[in-house]
Scaffold this motif. Structure first.
Motif, PDB file in Angstrom:
ATOM      1  N   LEU A  17       0.829  -1.209   0.000  1.00  0.00           N
ATOM      2  CA  LEU A  17       0.000   0.000   0.000  1.00  0.00           C
ATOM      3  C   LEU A  17       0.862   1.256   0.000  1.00  0.00           C
ATOM      4  CD1 LEU A  17      -2.877   1.154   0.181  1.00  0.00           C
ATOM      5  CD2 LEU A  17      -2.669   1.047   2.669  1.00  0.00           C
ATOM      6  N   LEU A  18       1.907   1.243   0.804  1.00  0.00           N
ATOM      7  CA  LEU A  18       2.812   2.400   0.865  1.00  0.00           C
ATOM      8  C   LEU A  18       3.529   2.622  -0.466  1.00  0.00           C
ATOM      9  CD1 LEU A  18       4.375   1.937   4.424  1.00  0.00           C
ATOM     10  CD2 LEU A  18       2.815   3.750   3.685  1.00  0.00           C
ATOM     11  N   TRP A  20       2.446   1.915  -3.434  1.00  0.00           N
ATOM     12  CA  TRP A  20       1.550   2.454  -4.455  1.00  0.00           C
ATOM     13  C   TRP A  20       1.010   3.837  -4.102  1.00  0.00           C
ATOM     14  CZ3 TRP A  20       0.954   0.785  -9.291  1.00  0.00           C
ATOM     15  CH2 TRP A  20       1.507  -0.466  -9.593  1.00  0.00           C
ATOM     16  N   GLN A  21       1.273   4.295  -2.887  1.00  0.00           N
ATOM     17  CA  GLN A  21       0.868   5.653  -2.513  1.00  0.00           C
ATOM     18  C   GLN A  21       1.997   6.668  -2.671  1.00  0.00           C
ATOM     19  OE1 GLN A  21      -0.804   5.366   1.456  1.00  0.00           O
ATOM     20  NE2 GLN A  21      -2.860   4.988   0.661  1.00  0.00           N
ATOM     21  N   LEU A  22       3.196   6.178  -2.973  1.00  0.00           N
ATOM     22  CA  LEU A  22       4.330   7.094  -3.156  1.00  0.00           C
ATOM     23  C   LEU A  22       4.116   7.941  -4.411  1.00  0.00           C
ATOM     24  CD1 LEU A  22       7.375   4.786  -2.316  1.00  0.00           C
ATOM     25  CD2 LEU A  22       6.521   6.709  -0.962  1.00  0.00           C
ATOM     26  N   GLU A  23       4.288   9.226  -4.259  1.00  0.00           N
ATOM     27  CA  GLU A  23       4.136  10.137  -5.406  1.00  0.00           C
ATOM     28  C   GLU A  23       5.459  10.271  -6.149  1.00  0.00           C
ATOM     29  OE1 GLU A  23       2.593  13.837  -4.101  1.00  0.00           O
ATOM     30  OE2 GLU A  23       0.743  12.978  -3.283  1.00  0.00           O
ATOM     31  N   ARG A  30       7.164   0.946  -9.323  1.00  0.00           N
ATOM     32  CA  ARG A  30       6.199   0.441  -8.339  1.00  0.00           C
ATOM     33  C   ARG A  30       5.985  -1.058  -8.513  1.00  0.00           C
ATOM     34  NH1 ARG A  30       1.465   5.120  -8.134  1.00  0.00           N
ATOM     35  NH2 ARG A  30       2.836   6.837  -7.511  1.00  0.00           N
ATOM     36  N   SER A  34       6.964  -3.935  -5.864  1.00  0.00           N
ATOM     37  CA  SER A  34       5.914  -4.839  -5.398  1.00  0.00           C
ATOM     38  C   SER A  34       6.328  -6.297  -5.567  1.00  0.00           C
ATOM     39  CB  SER A  34       4.611  -4.583  -6.153  1.00  0.00           C
ATOM     40  OG  SER A  34       4.146  -3.255  -5.926  1.00  0.00           O
TER      41      SER A  34
END
Length: 202
Positions: A17-18, A20-23, A30, A34
């Motif tokens: 989750l972290l 895929w939330q990185l900008e 990603r 993963s």
């Protein structure tokens, strides 16, 4: 810190989750991160399975717990065979090293013991320190049966196994039948054990 498989899955989910939330992180990076996390989690899960003692599932309470004390592996193999036969008869059964009894719940129906004696009446490696004075007390009122392995050429034949049975009985555990003593894995005496055990499991 001890970690279980459920905790590992939770941590993996949070890490993904972290990621895929990185900008500002490219999609291919990603995906690469993963995949790397999933592979690493797989390696950790395999290591956890290898490190766990037999039967050390604290959430499970089988009908029969089969505790073994072994030096060469014979008692462990017999414990696994006993579990197999009990499962075939429709029961749940799980093996555990004798010195790991404190890590597992008391079984629903009975504790079964497959205990080797080494040297001059000594405990094998998975039997050393099995009872700290509290373990046997947990089995007060619990039915149990002993399959004692040894060698009649030694003066203290099956001494450690018989001592384990005496400890349990003194703590209030109830023998299903008299201990069966086996010299050098004599198949005739193993058959005596199974003939007595399986009717008790009906």
């Amino acid at each position: 810190m001890k970690i279980g498989l459920k905790s590992l899955c939770l941590l993996l989910g949070l890490a993904l989750l972290l990621v895929w939330q990185l900008e500002g992180l490219a999609s291919e990076r990603r995906w690469g991160a993963s995949i790397a996390l999933v592979l690493y989690a797989g390696v950790l899960a395999a290591a956890l399975r290898r490190a766990r003692p037999d039967g050390a599932d604290t959430d499970a309470c089988p009908d029969y717990r089969v505790a073994y004390a072994t030096e060469t592996g014979t008692a462990r193999q017999l414990a696994q065979e006993i579990c197999k036969r009990l499962r075939k008869a429709g029961f749940t059964a799980a093996p555990v090293a004798l010195n790991q009894l404190s890590t597992v719940p008391v079984p629903e129906r009975a504790l079964l013991l497959v205990v080797s004696t080494t040297g001059n009446g000594d405990a094998p490696k998975t039997g050393i320190g099995w009872d700290d004075g509290e373990v046997s007390m947990r089995y007060a009122g619990c039915p149990f049966a002993l399959l004692a392995l040894g060698d009649r050429n030694y003066p203290r034949f099956c001494a450690f196994g018989l001592d384990v049975a005496l400890h349990l009985q003194a703590a209030g555990a109830k023998p299903l039948f008299a201990p069966v003593q086996v010299s050098q894995a004599d198949p005739r005496m193993l058959d005596v054990w199974f003939r007595q055990l399986l009717p008790k499991a009906d």
